[in-house]
Design a protein around this motif. Sequence first.
Motif, PDB file in Angstrom:
ATOM      1  N   ASP A   1      38.377  39.434  55.289  1.00 27.40           N
ATOM      2  CA  ASP A   1      38.039  40.735  54.695  1.00 27.40           C
ATOM      3  C   ASP A   1      36.596  40.777  54.207  1.00 27.40           C
ATOM      4  O   ASP A   1      36.326  41.257  53.100  1.00 27.40           O
ATOM      5  CB  ASP A   1      38.979  41.067  53.530  1.00 27.40           C
ATOM      6  CG  ASP A   1      40.337  41.538  54.024  1.00 27.40           C
ATOM      7  OD1 ASP A   1      40.417  41.961  55.196  1.00 27.40           O
ATOM      8  OD2 ASP A   1      41.304  41.469  53.242  1.00 27.40           O
TER       9      ASP A   1
ATOM     10  N   ILE B   1      34.889  32.436  53.147  1.00 22.60           N
ATOM     11  CA  ILE B   1      35.812  31.488  52.513  1.00 22.60           C
ATOM     12  C   ILE B   1      35.462  30.053  52.905  1.00 22.60           C
ATOM     13  O   ILE B   1      35.411  29.160  52.065  1.00 22.60           O
ATOM     14  CB  ILE B   1      37.278  31.769  52.909  1.00 22.60           C
ATOM     15  CG1 ILE B   1      37.623  33.245  52.747  1.00 22.60           C
ATOM     16  CG2 ILE B   1      38.221  30.876  52.105  1.00 22.60           C
ATOM     17  CD1 ILE B   1      37.809  33.725  51.344  1.00 22.60           C
TER      18      ILE B   1
ATOM     19  N   ASN C   1      42.490  25.273  43.427  1.00 27.54           N
ATOM     20  CA  ASN C   1      43.078  26.528  43.911  1.00 27.54           C
ATOM     21  C   ASN C   1      41.968  27.431  44.430  1.00 27.54           C
ATOM     22  O   ASN C   1      40.910  27.539  43.823  1.00 27.54           O
ATOM     23  CB  ASN C   1      43.801  27.269  42.784  1.00 27.54           C
ATOM     24  CG  ASN C   1      45.017  26.508  42.291  1.00 27.54           C
ATOM     25  OD1 ASN C   1      45.216  26.338  41.091  1.00 27.54           O
ATOM     26  ND2 ASN C   1      45.818  26.025  43.204  1.00 27.54           N
ATOM     27  N   GLY C   2      42.241  28.057  45.544  1.00 22.10           N
ATOM     28  CA  GLY C   2      41.296  29.015  46.080  1.00 22.10           C
ATOM     29  C   GLY C   2      40.111  28.395  46.793  1.00 22.10           C
ATOM     30  O   GLY C   2      39.158  29.081  47.152  1.00 22.10           O
ATOM     31  N   SER C   3      40.148  27.087  47.027  1.00 28.13           N
ATOM     32  CA  SER C   3      38.986  26.452  47.646  1.00 28.13           C
ATOM     33  C   SER C   3      38.971  26.635  49.162  1.00 28.13           C
ATOM     34  O   SER C   3      37.968  26.374  49.812  1.00 28.13           O
ATOM     35  CB  SER C   3      38.953  24.963  47.288  1.00 28.13           C
ATOM     36  OG  SER C   3      40.164  24.348  47.671  1.00 28.13           O
ATOM     37  N   GLY C   4      40.082  27.076  49.751  1.00 26.43           N
ATOM     38  CA  GLY C   4      40.077  27.348  51.192  1.00 26.43           C
ATOM     39  C   GLY C   4      40.989  26.451  52.010  1.00 26.43           C
ATOM     40  O   GLY C   4      40.902  26.438  53.237  1.00 26.43           O
ATOM     41  N   LYS C   5      41.882  25.732  51.363  1.00 23.02           N
ATOM     42  CA  LYS C   5      42.760  24.806  52.096  1.00 23.02           C
ATOM     43  C   LYS C   5      43.719  25.536  53.036  1.00 23.02           C
ATOM     44  O   LYS C   5      43.831  25.201  54.210  1.00 23.02           O
ATOM     45  CB  LYS C   5      43.550  23.939  51.093  1.00 23.02           C
ATOM     46  CG  LYS C   5      42.655  23.175  50.116  1.00 23.02           C
ATOM     47  CD  LYS C   5      43.452  22.312  49.161  1.00 23.02           C
ATOM     48  CE  LYS C   5      44.352  23.097  48.211  1.00 23.02           C
ATOM     49  NZ  LYS C   5      43.630  24.005  47.279  1.00 23.02           N
ATOM     50  N   SER C   6      44.389  26.546  52.489  1.00 20.83           N
ATOM     51  CA  SER C   6      45.315  27.304  53.346  1.00 20.83           C
ATOM     52  C   SER C   6      44.551  28.082  54.411  1.00 20.83           C
ATOM     53  O   SER C   6      45.037  28.273  55.529  1.00 20.83           O
ATOM     54  CB  SER C   6      46.154  28.270  52.514  1.00 20.83           C
ATOM     55  OG  SER C   6      46.991  27.556  51.638  1.00 20.83           O
ATOM     56  N   THR C   7      43.373  28.541  54.048  1.00 20.45           N
ATOM     57  CA  THR C   7      42.544  29.237  55.024  1.00 20.45           C
ATOM     58  C   THR C   7      42.269  28.325  56.215  1.00 20.45           C
ATOM     59  O   THR C   7      42.435  28.733  57.372  1.00 20.45           O
ATOM     60  CB  THR C   7      41.214  29.665  54.375  1.00 20.45           C
ATOM     61  OG1 THR C   7      41.514  30.495  53.245  1.00 20.45           O
ATOM     62  CG2 THR C   7      40.339  30.419  55.352  1.00 20.45           C
TER      63      THR C   7
ATOM     64  N   GLN D   1      52.743  27.027  53.458  1.00 18.05           N
ATOM     65  CA  GLN D   1      52.797  26.919  52.000  1.00 18.05           C
ATOM     66  C   GLN D   1      53.889  27.860  51.467  1.00 18.05           C
ATOM     67  O   GLN D   1      54.632  27.493  50.566  1.00 18.05           O
ATOM     68  CB  GLN D   1      51.443  27.294  51.388  1.00 18.05           C
ATOM     69  CG  GLN D   1      51.426  27.169  49.867  1.00 18.05           C
ATOM     70  CD  GLN D   1      50.036  27.393  49.272  1.00 18.05           C
ATOM     71  OE1 GLN D   1      49.079  27.717  49.982  1.00 18.05           O
ATOM     72  NE2 GLN D   1      49.924  27.215  47.961  1.00 18.05           N
TER      73      GLN D   1
ATOM     74  N   GLU E   1      50.890  22.058  51.294  1.00 18.14           N
ATOM     75  CA  GLU E   1      51.607  21.935  50.015  1.00 18.14           C
ATOM     76  C   GLU E   1      53.108  21.844  50.193  1.00 18.14           C
ATOM     77  O   GLU E   1      53.871  22.510  49.484  1.00 18.14           O
ATOM     78  CB  GLU E   1      51.248  23.100  49.079  1.00 18.14           C
ATOM     79  CG  GLU E   1      49.789  23.077  48.700  1.00 18.14           C
ATOM     80  CD  GLU E   1      49.499  23.928  47.471  1.00 18.14           C
ATOM     81  OE1 GLU E   1      50.411  24.125  46.650  1.00 18.14           O
ATOM     82  OE2 GLU E   1      48.343  24.364  47.333  1.00 18.14           O
TER      83      GLU E   1
ATOM     84  N   HIS F   1      48.200  18.953  46.105  1.00 17.62           N
ATOM     85  CA  HIS F   1      47.523  18.880  44.818  1.00 17.62           C
ATOM     86  C   HIS F   1      47.852  17.593  44.093  1.00 17.62           C
ATOM     87  O   HIS F   1      47.259  17.285  43.078  1.00 17.62           O
ATOM     88  CB  HIS F   1      47.943  20.058  43.922  1.00 17.62           C
ATOM     89  CG  HIS F   1      47.346  21.364  44.351  1.00 17.62           C
ATOM     90  ND1 HIS F   1      45.991  21.592  44.308  1.00 17.62           N
ATOM     91  CD2 HIS F   1      47.912  22.497  44.838  1.00 17.62           C
ATOM     92  CE1 HIS F   1      45.754  22.827  44.746  1.00 17.62           C
ATOM     93  NE2 HIS F   1      46.900  23.382  45.079  1.00 17.62           N
TER      94      HIS F   1
HETATM   95  N1  LIG Z   1      42.716  38.759  52.495  1.00  9.16           N
HETATM   96  C1  LIG Z   1      41.896  38.202  51.605  1.00  9.16           C
HETATM   97  N2  LIG Z   1      40.945  38.954  51.013  1.00  9.16           N
HETATM   98  C2  LIG Z   1      40.092  38.425  50.105  1.00  9.16           C
HETATM   99  N3  LIG Z   1      40.133  37.133  49.741  1.00  9.16           N
HETATM  100  C3  LIG Z   1      41.055  36.344  50.300  1.00  9.16           C
HETATM  101  C4  LIG Z   1      41.986  36.828  51.258  1.00  9.16           C
HETATM  102  N4  LIG Z   1      42.772  35.802  51.641  1.00  9.16           N
HETATM  103  C5  LIG Z   1      42.364  34.730  50.946  1.00  9.16           C
HETATM  104  N5  LIG Z   1      41.333  35.048  50.143  1.00  9.16           N
HETATM  105  C6  LIG Z   1      40.643  34.177  49.206  1.00  9.16           C
HETATM  106  O1  LIG Z   1      40.225  33.030  49.872  1.00  9.16           O
HETATM  107  C7  LIG Z   1      40.167  31.965  48.984  1.00  9.16           C
HETATM  108  C8  LIG Z   1      40.814  30.743  49.597  1.00  9.16           C
HETATM  109  O2  LIG Z   1      42.204  30.959  49.696  1.00  9.16           O
HETATM  110  P1  LIG Z   1      43.183  29.814  50.186  1.00  9.16           P
HETATM  111  O3  LIG Z   1      44.542  30.392  50.232  1.00  9.16           O
HETATM  112  O4  LIG Z   1      42.632  29.214  51.410  1.00  9.16           O
HETATM  113  O5  LIG Z   1      43.093  28.768  48.988  1.00  9.16           O
HETATM  114  P2  LIG Z   1      43.833  27.377  48.782  1.00  9.16           P
HETATM  115  O6  LIG Z   1      42.773  26.345  48.740  1.00  9.16           O
HETATM  116  O7  LIG Z   1      44.898  27.207  49.763  1.00  9.16           O
HETATM  117  O8  LIG Z   1      44.440  27.565  47.321  1.00  9.16           O
HETATM  118  P3  LIG Z   1      45.814  27.050  46.674  1.00  9.16           P
HETATM  119  O9  LIG Z   1      45.588  25.654  46.259  1.00  9.16           O
HETATM  120  O10 LIG Z   1      45.986  27.923  45.481  1.00  9.16           O
HETATM  121  O11 LIG Z   1      46.875  27.217  47.688  1.00  9.16           O
HETATM  122  C9  LIG Z   1      40.839  32.427  47.700  1.00  9.16           C
HETATM  123  O12 LIG Z   1      39.844  32.727  46.757  1.00  9.16           O
HETATM  124  C10 LIG Z   1      41.546  33.676  48.120  1.00  9.16           C
HETATM  125  O13 LIG Z   1      41.652  34.607  47.068  1.00  9.16           O
END
Ligand SMILES: Nc1ncnc2c1ncn2[C@@H]1O[C@H](COP(=O)(O)OP(=O)(O)OP(=O)(O)O)[C@@H](O)[C@H]1O
Lengths: 258, 482
Positions: free
Chosen positions: A12, A16, A36-42, A85, A171, A203
């Motif tokens: 979006d 990331i 959290n939010g560092s981009g792992k799931s991404t 996840q 996770e 984690h």
């Molecule tokens: N559709 C989206 N629009 C805006 N930001 C997004 C979107 N999808 C993910 N993000 C942002 O991307 C960042 C990385 O998200 P991600 O899910 O990869 O984190 P993560 O490392 O898996 O976190 P966690 O440990 O909490 O699972 C987060 O800040 C999330 O808010």
Amino acid sequence: MLAISDLRVEVDGKQILNGLDLEVCPGEIHAIMGPNGSGKSTLANVIAGRDGYDVKGGSIFYMGNNLLDLLPEERARQGIFLAFQYPVEIPGVANIYLLKEAINAIRSSKEEKELDAIDFLSLVRDKLKLLDMKEEFLYRSVNQGFSGGEKKRNEIFQMAMLEPTLAILDETDSGLDIDALKVVSDGVNALRAADRSIILVTHYQRLLNYIVPDYVHVLANGQVIRSGDHSLAAELEESGYSWIGGGGEGKSLGASVG
Amino acid sequence: MDTFETQIDGFVGREYKEGFVTDIDSETLPPGLNADVIAILSKKKNEPGFMLDWRMDAYERWMKMETPRWAHVNYPPINYQAISYYSAPRSQADGPKSLDEVDPKLLETYDKLGIPLEEQKMLSGVAVDAVFDSVSVATTFKKELAEAGVIFCSFSEALQKYPELVRTYLGTVVPLGDNFYAALNSAVFSDGSFVYVPKGVRCPMELSTYFRINATNTGQFERTLIVADEDSYVSYLEGCTAPMRDENQLHAAVVELVALKNSEIKYSTVQNWYPGDSEGRGGIYNFVTKRGACRGDNAKISWTQVETGSAITWKYPSVLLEGNKTVGEFYSVALTNHHQQADTGTKMVHIGKDTSSTIISKGISAGQGQNAYRGLVKVLKGADNARNYSQCDSLLMSDRCGAHTFPYLEVKNQTATIEHEATTSKIGEDQLFYCRQRGLSEEDAVSLIVNGFCKAVFKELPMEFAVEAQKLLSISLEGSVG
Ligand SMILES: Nc1ncnc2c1ncn2[C@@H]1O[C@H](COP(=O)(O)OP(=O)(O)OP(=O)(O)O)[C@@H](O)[C@H]1O
Ligand SMILES: [Mg+2]
């Protein structure tokens, strides 16, 4: 097996992943940790080919081929498996039915014959035993009404059935009770093989005591900012992530941590 | 088509009155509807006198009625004078001579459904040898049914052989002036099916129009009457599970079910008429009145329908719960794709005491399809302890389609227990991705998820029907995502 270099991904319009590098060889287990939010799931979703993730730069090669050219199902058929996840519920579709469709889709893409009912059932029973799951889970709708831990266990059950070449476990340990963690870890360990690689997103150090990784990476602000061996996980358990700092560029930890 | 138009031209070219009379023996009446046409129709079919009176009565009422406009569908006005109301079964000489002459697209669909070649020929209207399999099947069926005392024949045949039975029940559930389309049907219906299951008989097999030899060409105004006498059971499968070849634009059928004390009627439909092309051109208008009456205590009527075809569907299979402890059920899957419109639902009218009804409706909209659920639960004053459970779920496959729910409730008795649940969801990107991540193609993933969504209805269908229904859904949804 998997070579990611300088990967840049937007979701979006928001950046990331900012130049992520990762190399995974056959048989290796890599743990990925990070706040959290560092981009792992991404990262996991991009490898699996989910829509909505704009790859702005860099590359992902899988077994020598450009992975980014392939549809999600093509990646799956070539052996990429993602344990979600947040596993998705599909009302009205029996767990066993999805599995059968999945196995046959993968087999037919390799021009193998569909598994007959008897072979399929005996395979299913084996793997149920491996994950210590009750047969009734086969006939329930996919993940519907499953407890958090049951969903995670079901993901690894699917992994055991599909026998992937590269498995990404996002996770999987979160939500598992202590006994379940042991069972699921044993299950994963049983699936370790010289030609199968695993990326574990977690984690908690605890999981890594059961499934011992070859490498541990720390992901922060969309980059791998540190890599090390198993001991890195223990160290993170001690120190947390406060040392990373808020900026876009991750700092290296000082000399105090060798 | 050519021969048809030539015939019409022939009629038009003559003196009207004369042409009418001299051509009584021809295969097709000229288009137009008036009292003469009805008289000729009734005469041609050699109907008993009461039938003609009944038709005339219906015609008089129809003339005073207006097309219903309340449904959530749009279509241009229909010119009822442009329709021909009598056409003898087309001779096989008119049909295509071989499969080579049949639309290849149709054949492709048959192939996907796994329909055997001989059946494909029959469905496409190709002349088929007398040794066709189902003919012998049908004969075996007839024998077995006769032994059980079950009457299963065409409506015309019933009027000849069992006029009193027909007279006793016809119009007792759907009165001849019930609504615009029912009145039209009552005036001009061409043929249909008649079933009578005697007291205490459990019909030994599922009855299907498919096995009725003269099932084809029953025309656009079909009439079905099913009577289950006390303590009997019958399961009836309507129509063909394969796409029907059909040139008629308008279909206005009437189905009446009568379930006497302790009896049960299960009526299943898989409707897959031509829905029009992807641009919304052509397609069948399906305006049907279906209603059943649970006329004795403990009677049960269950409607199950899977509607994937037709350009416009207007259909509300209903149950009148007249006896005490009677049960009405309605299970429905309605799918609209491209420009299809469906306005369908049910009416459950609780009249006796301790009656219960269940409504499960699953609407799927794709493309620019419009899907409306319209349901009425009516509890009359004397209907103590009535229970109803309704669940209406809508699944949206695109951003341009629509789902609409119109639940109506009229409760005149305070002891009633009514539950209504409704959900609308968009087919989940997360569900699709989950399935594709497991190796399923996008199309297979859609079909899996949609079939899961419809599970509660499919499990009510007889086994083979359920399999067909699943295949139909997948075919109807092809290319609907992305
Ligand atoms: N559709 C989206 N629009 C805006 N930001 C997004 C979107 N999808 C993910 N993000 C942002 O991307 C960042 C990385 O998200 P991600 O899910 O990869 O984190 P993560 O490392 O898996 O976190 P966690 O440990 O909490 O699972 C987060 O800040 C999330 O808010
Ligand atoms: Mg995550």
